[in-house]
Design an enzyme around this catalytic site. Structure first.
Site, PDB file in Angstrom:
ATOM      1  N   SER A   1     -10.399   1.280  -2.865  1.00 37.39           N
ATOM      2  CA  SER A   1     -10.483   0.371  -1.725  1.00 37.39           C
ATOM      3  C   SER A   1     -11.124   1.091  -0.553  1.00 37.39           C
ATOM      4  O   SER A   1     -10.593   2.100  -0.072  1.00 37.39           O
ATOM      5  CB  SER A   1      -9.088  -0.092  -1.315  1.00 37.39           C
ATOM      6  OG  SER A   1      -9.166  -0.665  -0.016  1.00 37.39           O
TER       7      SER A   1
ATOM      8  N   SER B   1      -5.974   4.962  -0.057  1.00 41.95           N
ATOM      9  CA  SER B   1      -5.690   6.264   0.551  1.00 41.95           C
ATOM     10  C   SER B   1      -5.658   7.383  -0.489  1.00 41.95           C
ATOM     11  O   SER B   1      -6.068   8.512  -0.201  1.00 41.95           O
ATOM     12  CB  SER B   1      -4.375   6.208   1.331  1.00 41.95           C
ATOM     13  OG  SER B   1      -3.347   5.681   0.535  1.00 41.95           O
TER      14      SER B   1
ATOM     15  N   ASP C   1     -11.449  -5.080   1.047  1.00 42.00           N
ATOM     16  CA  ASP C   1     -10.301  -5.761   1.658  1.00 42.00           C
ATOM     17  C   ASP C   1     -10.715  -6.497   2.931  1.00 42.00           C
ATOM     18  O   ASP C   1     -11.005  -5.874   3.951  1.00 42.00           O
ATOM     19  CB  ASP C   1      -9.225  -4.732   2.014  1.00 42.00           C
ATOM     20  CG  ASP C   1      -8.458  -4.274   0.792  1.00 42.00           C
ATOM     21  OD1 ASP C   1      -7.942  -5.131   0.060  1.00 42.00           O
ATOM     22  OD2 ASP C   1      -8.386  -3.048   0.570  1.00 42.00           O
TER      23      ASP C   1
ATOM     24  N   GLY D   1      -3.519  -0.083   4.598  1.00 48.02           N
ATOM     25  CA  GLY D   1      -3.539   0.934   3.548  1.00 48.02           C
ATOM     26  C   GLY D   1      -2.421   1.942   3.799  1.00 48.02           C
ATOM     27  O   GLY D   1      -1.773   1.941   4.854  1.00 48.02           O
TER      28      GLY D   1
ATOM     29  N   ASP E   1      -2.260  -3.591  -6.515  1.00 53.67           N
ATOM     30  CA  ASP E   1      -2.846  -3.132  -5.246  1.00 53.67           C
ATOM     31  C   ASP E   1      -1.749  -2.698  -4.269  1.00 53.67           C
ATOM     32  O   ASP E   1      -0.935  -3.518  -3.849  1.00 53.67           O
ATOM     33  CB  ASP E   1      -3.653  -4.302  -4.653  1.00 53.67           C
ATOM     34  CG  ASP E   1      -4.421  -3.936  -3.395  1.00 53.67           C
ATOM     35  OD1 ASP E   1      -4.350  -2.791  -2.939  1.00 53.67           O
ATOM     36  OD2 ASP E   1      -5.109  -4.848  -2.868  1.00 53.67           O
TER      37      ASP E   1
ATOM     38  N   MET F   1      -9.741  -8.782   5.990  1.00 58.58           N
ATOM     39  CA  MET F   1      -8.563  -9.183   6.781  1.00 58.58           C
ATOM     40  C   MET F   1      -9.020  -9.861   8.064  1.00 58.58           C
ATOM     41  O   MET F   1     -10.019  -9.459   8.662  1.00 58.58           O
ATOM     42  CB  MET F   1      -7.734  -7.948   7.137  1.00 58.58           C
ATOM     43  CG  MET F   1      -7.297  -7.138   5.928  1.00 58.58           C
ATOM     44  SD  MET F   1      -6.222  -5.794   6.430  1.00 58.58           S
ATOM     45  CE  MET F   1      -6.056  -4.913   4.871  1.00 58.58           C
TER      46      MET F   1
ATOM     47  N   MET G   1      -7.956 -11.649   2.446  1.00 54.66           N
ATOM     48  CA  MET G   1      -6.686 -11.856   3.163  1.00 54.66           C
ATOM     49  C   MET G   1      -7.034 -12.634   4.421  1.00 54.66           C
ATOM     50  O   MET G   1      -6.956 -12.116   5.546  1.00 54.66           O
ATOM     51  CB  MET G   1      -6.037 -10.493   3.473  1.00 54.66           C
ATOM     52  CG  MET G   1      -5.476  -9.817   2.233  1.00 54.66           C
ATOM     53  SD  MET G   1      -5.190  -8.051   2.449  1.00 54.66           S
ATOM     54  CE  MET G   1      -6.815  -7.423   2.031  1.00 54.66           C
TER      55      MET G   1
ATOM     56  N   HIS H   1     -13.334  -2.101  -4.371  1.00 53.24           N
ATOM     57  CA  HIS H   1     -12.377  -3.068  -3.808  1.00 53.24           C
ATOM     58  C   HIS H   1     -12.640  -3.211  -2.308  1.00 53.24           C
ATOM     59  O   HIS H   1     -12.668  -2.232  -1.577  1.00 53.24           O
ATOM     60  CB  HIS H   1     -10.958  -2.578  -4.078  1.00 53.24           C
ATOM     61  CG  HIS H   1      -9.897  -3.566  -3.738  1.00 53.24           C
ATOM     62  ND1 HIS H   1      -9.583  -4.642  -4.550  1.00 53.24           N
ATOM     63  CD2 HIS H   1      -9.063  -3.653  -2.670  1.00 53.24           C
ATOM     64  CE1 HIS H   1      -8.601  -5.328  -4.002  1.00 53.24           C
ATOM     65  NE2 HIS H   1      -8.265  -4.757  -2.852  1.00 53.24           N
TER      66      HIS H   1
ATOM     67  N   HIS I   1     -11.191  -8.899  -2.006  1.00 51.13           N
ATOM     68  CA  HIS I   1      -9.801  -9.337  -1.828  1.00 51.13           C
ATOM     69  C   HIS I   1      -9.711 -10.016  -0.463  1.00 51.13           C
ATOM     70  O   HIS I   1      -9.725  -9.344   0.573  1.00 51.13           O
ATOM     71  CB  HIS I   1      -8.893  -8.096  -1.922  1.00 51.13           C
ATOM     72  CG  HIS I   1      -7.457  -8.359  -1.627  1.00 51.13           C
ATOM     73  ND1 HIS I   1      -6.543  -7.347  -1.452  1.00 51.13           N
ATOM     74  CD2 HIS I   1      -6.759  -9.522  -1.472  1.00 51.13           C
ATOM     75  CE1 HIS I   1      -5.344  -7.863  -1.210  1.00 51.13           C
ATOM     76  NE2 HIS I   1      -5.454  -9.181  -1.200  1.00 51.13           N
TER      77      HIS I   1
ATOM     78  N   MET J   1       0.291  -7.699  -5.513  1.00 49.63           N
ATOM     79  CA  MET J   1       0.446  -6.764  -4.393  1.00 49.63           C
ATOM     80  C   MET J   1       1.721  -5.953  -4.606  1.00 49.63           C
ATOM     81  O   MET J   1       2.804  -6.519  -4.807  1.00 49.63           O
ATOM     82  CB  MET J   1       0.554  -7.520  -3.066  1.00 49.63           C
ATOM     83  CG  MET J   1      -0.693  -8.255  -2.612  1.00 49.63           C
ATOM     84  SD  MET J   1      -2.172  -7.245  -2.511  1.00 49.63           S
ATOM     85  CE  MET J   1      -1.707  -6.024  -1.278  1.00 49.63           C
TER      86      MET J   1
ATOM     87  N   GLY K   1      -0.281   1.398  -2.718  1.00 50.13           N
ATOM     88  CA  GLY K   1       0.543   2.569  -3.012  1.00 50.13           C
ATOM     89  C   GLY K   1       0.337   3.158  -4.395  1.00 50.13           C
ATOM     90  O   GLY K   1       1.188   3.909  -4.877  1.00 50.13           O
TER      91      GLY K   1
ATOM     92  N   GLY L   1      -2.117  -5.966   4.418  1.00 55.00           N
ATOM     93  CA  GLY L   1      -2.517  -5.760   5.813  1.00 55.00           C
ATOM     94  C   GLY L   1      -2.886  -4.334   6.151  1.00 55.00           C
ATOM     95  O   GLY L   1      -3.663  -4.117   7.078  1.00 55.00           O
TER      96      GLY L   1
END
Ligand code: DX5
Ligand code: ZN
Length: 226
Positions: free
Chosen positions: A9, A203, A36, A145, A180, A38, A69, A34, A67, A138, A182, A143
């Site tokens: 990501s 991360s 993201d 990382g 997605d 938002m 959001m 990926h 993705h 999820m 952690g 919202g």
């Protein structure tokens, strides 16, 4: 045998060098990119839109996994389809008409998926399985990382895998199961063993010095889980 895909990501990439970051992570062995999106409405954060996706497209030789959001979703589906997305996923809570939104993605010739938050039950998938190419679970609240994997997700992955396997027996069609939030080298094996085949990692990859080494370590853990 399951084909595993790793989807870095770029939420955790250096935004001041985004094109270079994308080229580097592709060269490091990523399978999907990926992306993201938002909107500070559906989630309390703001990232990038279709113009950035279109700008990155020539720097990215692998499929782009968008993705969304955002709320509402339909206009962004159209714009990301034009911007070069290959897979477009959205949260069912963010669309007034989920079946229509999925149809928009399919009509644009893209792969479609639904994203389930930690508290969203999996039964929302049941009546639209024939529209889905991917389900994204999820394992954090969306919202941001860098959050910790919610352990309950493992059990939810197993239940979703069972639903998708049953559908595959009936239809002959396999739906990908992506997770997605952690995901790291230390837990990717158990996430795979629970039934996921596609792994988002922000991360864990972009905060490391050597992206290729992290991706190789993840693949080694996946090989053990297979
Ligand atoms: C969270 C995003 C994730 C996020 C994952 O809303 O959907 O894709 O970037 O980041 P990590 O891997 O750091 O948890
Ligand atoms: Zn994501």
């Amino acid at each position: 045998m399951t084909t595993y895909r790793i989807a870095p990501s770029i939420l955790s990439a250096d935004f001041a060098r985004l094109g270079e970051e994308v080229r580097n992570v592709v060269a490091a062995g990523a399978d999907l990119l990926h992306f993201d999106v938002m909107d500070n409405h559906y989630v309390p954060n703001l990232t990038f839109g279709p113009m950035i996706c279109a700008a990155l497209r020539p720097h990215c030789s692998i499929p782009i996994d968008v993705h969304l959001m955002v709320e509402p979703v339909d206009e962004m589906i159209n714009q990301f389809a034009k911007a070069g997305a290959d897979i477009i996923t959205f949260h069912p809570e963010a669309s007034r008409h989920v079946h229509r939104s999925l149809s928009l993605i399919k009509d644009a010739g893209k792969q479609a998926g639904l994203v389930l938050n930690p508290a969203t039950p999996i039964h929302v998938l049941e009546d639209v399985l024939d529209k889905l190419d991917m389900v994204l679970l999820m394992s954090v609240n969306p919202g941001f990382g860098g959050q910790s994997f919610i352990p309950h997700t493992l059990e939810k992955i197993r239940r979703t895998r069972a639903l998708l396997d049953k559908y595959q027996v009936q239809s002959g069609r396999r739906i990908a199961l992506e997770v997605d939030g952690g995901v790291k080298t230390s837990n990717i094996g158990e996430v795979a063993a629970a039934g996921a085949d596609t792994f988002v990692a922000g991360s864990a990859i972009f905060n490391a010095d050597d992206y290729a080494r992290v991706i190789q370590e993840m693949r080694a853990e996946l090989a053990k889980a297979a």
